[in-house]
Scaffold this active site. Structure first.
Site, mmCIF file in Angstrom:
data_model
loop_
_atom_site.group_PDB
_atom_site.id
_atom_site.type_symbol
_atom_site.label_atom_id
_atom_site.label_comp_id
_atom_site.label_asym_id
_atom_site.label_seq_id
_atom_site.Cartn_x
_atom_site.Cartn_y
_atom_site.Cartn_z
ATOM 1 N N SER B 122 1.067 -1.127 -0.068
ATOM 2 C CA SER B 122 0.139 0.060 -0.053
ATOM 3 C C SER B 122 0.827 1.261 0.086
ATOM 4 O O SER B 122 1.908 1.137 0.259
ATOM 5 C CB SER B 122 -0.816 0.030 1.335
ATOM 6 O OG SER B 122 -1.586 1.122 1.248
ATOM 7 N N ARG B 371 -0.475 -4.247 -6.731
ATOM 8 C CA ARG B 371 -1.732 -4.973 -6.124
ATOM 9 C C ARG B 371 -2.832 -4.091 -6.708
ATOM 10 O O ARG B 371 -2.899 -2.917 -6.936
ATOM 11 C CB ARG B 371 -1.688 -4.753 -4.785
ATOM 12 C CG ARG B 371 -2.840 -5.431 -3.948
ATOM 13 C CD ARG B 371 -2.745 -7.030 -3.915
ATOM 14 N NE ARG B 371 -3.744 -7.691 -3.211
ATOM 15 C CZ ARG B 371 -4.947 -8.098 -3.512
ATOM 16 N NH1 ARG B 371 -5.441 -7.803 -4.604
ATOM 17 N NH2 ARG B 371 -5.753 -8.527 -2.421
ATOM 18 N N THR B 407 -7.471 1.686 4.455
ATOM 19 C CA THR B 407 -6.712 0.748 5.566
ATOM 20 C C THR B 407 -7.789 1.215 6.856
ATOM 21 O O THR B 407 -8.054 0.211 7.698
ATOM 22 C CB THR B 407 -5.541 1.195 6.012
ATOM 23 O OG1 THR B 407 -4.662 0.972 4.624
ATOM 24 C CG2 THR B 407 -4.920 0.194 7.024
ATOM 25 N N CYS B 568 -0.441 -7.259 -16.793
ATOM 26 C CA CYS B 568 0.197 -8.227 -15.607
ATOM 27 C C CYS B 568 1.339 -7.372 -15.402
ATOM 28 O O CYS B 568 2.343 -7.168 -15.925
ATOM 29 C CB CYS B 568 0.291 -9.527 -16.019
ATOM 30 S SG CYS B 568 1.346 -10.414 -14.800
ATOM 31 N N CYS B 593 4.084 -14.798 -10.216
ATOM 32 C CA CYS B 593 2.768 -13.987 -9.964
ATOM 33 C C CYS B 593 3.033 -13.347 -8.509
ATOM 34 O O CYS B 593 3.506 -13.975 -7.629
ATOM 35 C CB CYS B 593 1.767 -15.121 -9.655
ATOM 36 S SG CYS B 593 0.125 -14.361 -9.258
ATOM 37 N N CYS B 596 -1.698 -10.095 -7.718
ATOM 38 C CA CYS B 596 -2.147 -8.689 -7.512
ATOM 39 C C CYS B 596 -3.742 -8.800 -7.841
ATOM 40 O O CYS B 596 -4.559 -7.829 -7.692
ATOM 41 C CB CYS B 596 -1.493 -7.850 -8.241
ATOM 42 S SG CYS B 596 -1.811 -8.284 -10.222
ATOM 43 N N CYS B 599 -5.366 -9.797 -13.317
ATOM 44 C CA CYS B 599 -5.770 -10.619 -14.727
ATOM 45 C C CYS B 599 -6.991 -11.110 -14.408
ATOM 46 O O CYS B 599 -7.991 -11.033 -15.387
ATOM 47 C CB CYS B 599 -4.721 -11.677 -14.668
ATOM 48 S SG CYS B 599 -4.435 -12.753 -13.390
#
Lengths: 254, 624
Positions: B122, B371, B407, B568, B593, B596, B599
């Site tokens: 984040s 992300r 958050t 991606c 990978c 995130c 896709c």
């Protein structure tokens, strides 16, 4: 043939992580980096548990030297099948200076105290690649050693060890009690599954200090500086063989 | 108080199969056949890509005959899926209440990352409101909130210049009173607090399946099986996952959780809300030259390199933790229409802007990650409770988009969930129609809390960007209706549909000419992925599963020129030429990978289904 077995486990960064040298060059940044059991120690634990499953070993005790977090590593060993654990507390500056000699003194003292018949370690740790602790432990105990083991089996009350050496494979037979260090092809470690992790919480971990074993852990080695390896520089392409020879001569290599 | 009991769970358990079947049939795109049917009725050979058992069931697979499929099961009072801010806050609040009322409560939390915080990414500017409620003494407890915001800068960037925008008090992006944090470290600290309170944390174990009672209510979860080879066959070390049963299960998987996706279908939770819309956030951590370091400084920008119709912007935060560290990144709304757009390359290109590059010159990049995040806000909040469980955090989605903060609302939702379920889980007699507890009080409490008010006030800001003037229209709308009128206008604007539907065919769009990375400020994709520390056990089925192996080349490549190669952020998808020479095939580099979920969100054919890989795999973020 029922013996007790000590297996030593060490904890370090996960082997794929990018390492950063501390700005003051005294070591590497360890804060918050993902830690896990040394891969060769995992293989050692797996071998110990396999021997127990074959009923050749009575009890597997996992040992680790280090700060509080070393208990996580012992728990993983317990989840893989070890019966109980011993955590030798070494923290802070002492832990940074803890080397193979100190660890092998501790292991030797513990092997005597627990009356173990077999001590299994990983062949080397991936942080320092020393490949010394197993050998030193055997020397301090005056026990035979089977290092770089790719196969271990009992023949009567002797131990047959197939060792991976530079020339190929060497098979030796040694008396017990003995020290064995595990190499890569010894086995494929099992996963520590969640039910086993939960059961491992109930297994005992005894906590002690090096002084309790009468071991002096002062280091005889002082780390002066840690540097990153030099940046790989681009290669130089040459057009002809004469150019190549010329360049080699210029740099004093020929 | 949890007793370990052995249940024989027959592999052909009706409830598990029912969930699986429901998901498969409802996702089948009408005009396409499943891979199995296609092999039977067509002579077209499609190279087999997907081997995962969620697509190719193990029931009829001869390699799985005789394999022990029994699962060990254990009981807890509450099971929480996901060790992020929401999940941990819920766990902590439950244990705080249990201690207050002197009750025993077994709370188990499973997390797919190998350690708590390793999959957390984040910006982040944390608003401490929820933390103040959870731990009023957080400072004494050593929470890593070390950097108070001292400077707040907002700009509109053009290719070479910058237009400053005054940060007036009352604007949503204003950060007075907030802290710049490394959220991964904050989550790790929350994990430590949770463990001290007696929560059982199990990082490294992913929840891969939802379990159901006979009456259809949620019974708990099962963790992932381990030891399945890449081709889908069992290895020697194969072991079944474990079942964790609970009176109520909290799902806090973060943005676009894979179990939540199943639950939406199973319990029809999205029938009265808009589809969720998303953005992708990419982030790097840099150690910069001390002379450039201004601790506490917060910079945000919009505009270049995005055009006015593509939502997105950048952030750059100067941390104050003893070393000259900055966190910077770029967010792009996933409702973009040009399939040639590459979020990663937009991010790299932005760093060269004359306002940004000087900060980074002479510095060193030390981390990278990405992300997806929610942008749907108020309009996209689904039904939150169902028999046996409820949804918390970014999974249903409580992010305040113009503030770019989620958050504090995620934490508060976790706390409210805990407060709602506590009286029911400790009750002597379970008063429930279904075997799994249904706790609608949670949704009621949420509606009466500041989370609801906050999200309602900003609900129209993101949709207001869908006008001819794009970004500028949106900013004008925000200025009038939010800053002056505080979001009290009576109408609620709609989103435009799902992000996956927004892509235009490649023939209608122009490719974007991105500059080459210079290796000092901008970088290539693969070296970036290496910095994320991501890895997975190589010998396991790819967890990026395709419902139909033929769709990528036929549709994604054919119509959209393979947008997954570009969106991606980890280089998982590549179209490579077939060995036979003619035609292309999709290669999935599942090991890269970074979890995130972009896709699964943006695939125009909605053919990609992200499922969880073996626990412990994925990125190894350190304080991201």
């Amino acid at each position: 043939f029922q013996v007790g077995l000590l297996v030593s486990v060490k904890r370090f960064f996960l082997f794929l992580f990018e390492i950063r040298v501390k700005p003051d060059k005294s070591g590497v940044v360890t804060d918050g980096v993902k830690h896990s059991m040394n891969p060769f120690c995992e293989i050692a634990v797996e071998e110990a548990v396999k021997l127990k499953e074959k009923k050749l070993i009575k009890e597997v005790v996992a040992v680790s030297c280090g700060p509080q977090q070393a208990q996580e590593t012992i728990r993983t060993a317990l989840a893989m099948g070890a019966d109980r654990g011993i955590h030798v507390q070494v923290a802070g500056k002492d832990y940074e200076n803890l080397g193979p000699l100190q660890v092998s003194k501790i292991m030797a003292a513990l092997a005597k105290k627990e009356e173990a018949q077999l001590v299994i370690l990983g062949k080397q740790a991936i942080d320092d690649d020393c490949n010394q602790t197993g050998q030193m432990t055997a020397a301090l105990l005056d026990w035979p050693q089977g290092t770089f083991a790719s196969e271990v089996s009992f023949e009567g009350d002797k131990l047959k060890v197939v060792r991976e050496i530079d020339g190929g494979l060497e098979t030796i037979t040694i008396n017990t009690p003995a020290v064995v260090t595990a190499d890569l092809r010894l086995n494929t470690p099992r996963y520590a599954t969640l039910p086993n992790i939960m059961k491992a919480k109930k297994k005992k971990i005894a906590i002690m200090k090096p002084e309790d074993l009468g071991v002096d852990i002062t280091s005889r080695v002082e780390v002066l500086r840690v540097d990153e390896p030099p940046q790989r520089e681009a290669g130089v392409k040459v057009e002809t063989v004469q150019d190549l020879v010329g360049k080699l001569k210029d740099s004093g290599l020929v | 108080c949890g007793k370990i009991s052995r249940y024989i769970v027959v592999s052909r358990s009706h409830r598990c199969i029912r969930a699986l079947q429901t998901r498969q049939t409802e996702h089948a795109v009408p005009q396409l056949y499943t891979a199995l049917q296609r092999r039977a009725c067509s002579s077209l050979s499609v190279p087999r890509i997907t081997t995962h058992y969620t697509i190719h069931s193990r029931d009829k697979d001869p390699r799985w005959e005789g394999i022990e499929m029994e699962r060990f099961a254990d009981e807890a009072d509450v099971v929480i899926v996901g060790g992020g801010p929401a999940g941990l806050s819920a766990a902590i609040r439950l244990k705080q209440l249990a201690n207050e009322h002197e009750k025993e409560l077994r709370v188990c939390l499973v997390e797919k990352a190998s350690q708590i915080g390793a999959h957390t990414l984040s910006g982040a500017c944390l608003e401490p409101s929820a933390l103040n409620e959870l731990f009023p003494d957080w400072k004494e407890r050593g929470a890593p909130l070390n950097t108070e915001v001292t400077e707040d800068v907002f700009s509109i960037l053009t290719e070479k210049h910058r237009i400053p925008v005054p940060m007036l008090p009352g604007l949503p992006m204003q950060n007075h009173g907030n802290y710049i944090v490394r959220l991964g470290n904050f989550v790790r600290w929350l994990g430590e607090q949770a463990e001290e309170l007696g929560v059982e944390l199990y990082p490294g174990y992913a929840a891969s399946e939802v379990l159901f009672h006979e009456d259809g209510s949620v019974k708990g979860i099962a963790t992932n099986d381990v030891g399945i080879a890449k081709d889908g066959s069992p290895k020697d070390v194969f072991e079944r996952g474990m079942e964790l049963h609970a009176k109520v299960t909290l799902f806090g998987e973060g943005c676009h959780g894979h179990l939540a996706k199943q639950l939406y279908k199973q319990f029809n939770l999205r029938e009265n809300c808009e589809p969720q819309t998303y953005a992708i956030g990419l982030k790097e951590l840099w150690m910069i030259d001390e002379k450039k370091w201004r601790p506490g400084r917060v910079e945000h920008s919009v505009g270049w390199p995005l055009n006015r119709n593509t939502y997105g912007g950048s952030f750059l935060y100067h941390l104050n933790e003893g070393e000259p560290l900055v966190a910077l990144g770029f967010v792009i709304g996933l409702d973009y229409s040009n399939p040639y757009l590459s979020p990663f390359r937009e991010f790299q290109r932005w760093k060269h802007h004359p306002f940004v590059a000087p900060t980074l010159e002479g510095g060193n990049r030390i981390a990278y990650g990405a992300r997806a995040l929610n942008e749907g806000g108020f309009q996209s909040i689904p039904k939150l409770t169902f028999p046996g469980g409820l949804l918390i955090g970014c999974s249903p989605g409580f992010m305040n988009v113009p503030k770019i903060k989620g958050t504090h609302t995620a934490m508060k939702s976790g706390m409210l969930a805990a407060e709602a379920i506590f009286p029911q889980v400790v009750a002597e007699e379970l008063d429930s129609e279904t075997a799994g507890l249904h706790i609608p009080e949670y949704a009621e409490n949420l509606k009466n809390s500041w989370v609801w008010k906050e999200l309602r006030a900003v609900r129209n800001i993101r949709p207001s960007f869908h006008n001819y003037f794009g970004l500028y229209g949106g900013m004008v709308y925000t200025g009038i209706f939010y800053w002056i009128l505080r979001g009290k206008e009576p109408w609620t604007l709609k989103h435009c549909g799902t992000d996956a539907d927004q892509l235009k065919p490649a023939k209608d769009c122009t490719p974007i000419d991105y500059p080459k990375p210079d290796g000092k400020i901008s970088f290539d994709l693969l070296s970036s992925v290496a910095l994320s520390g991501t890895n997975h056990e190589g010998d396991q089925p790819a967890h990026l599963t395709l419902r139909d192996d033929g769709v990528p080349v036929a549709r994604n490549l054919g119509i959209y020129d393979g947008p997954e190669q570009r969106f991606c952020p980890a280089g998982v998808y590549e179209y490579v030429p077939l060995e036979t020479g003619d035609g292309m095939r999709l290669q999935i580099n599942a090991q890269n990978c970074v979890h995130c979920k972009t896709c699964d969100i943006k695939d125009p054919s909605q053919n990609i289904n992200w499922v969880v890989p073996e626990g412990g795999g994925g990125p190894a973020y350190n304080g991201m």
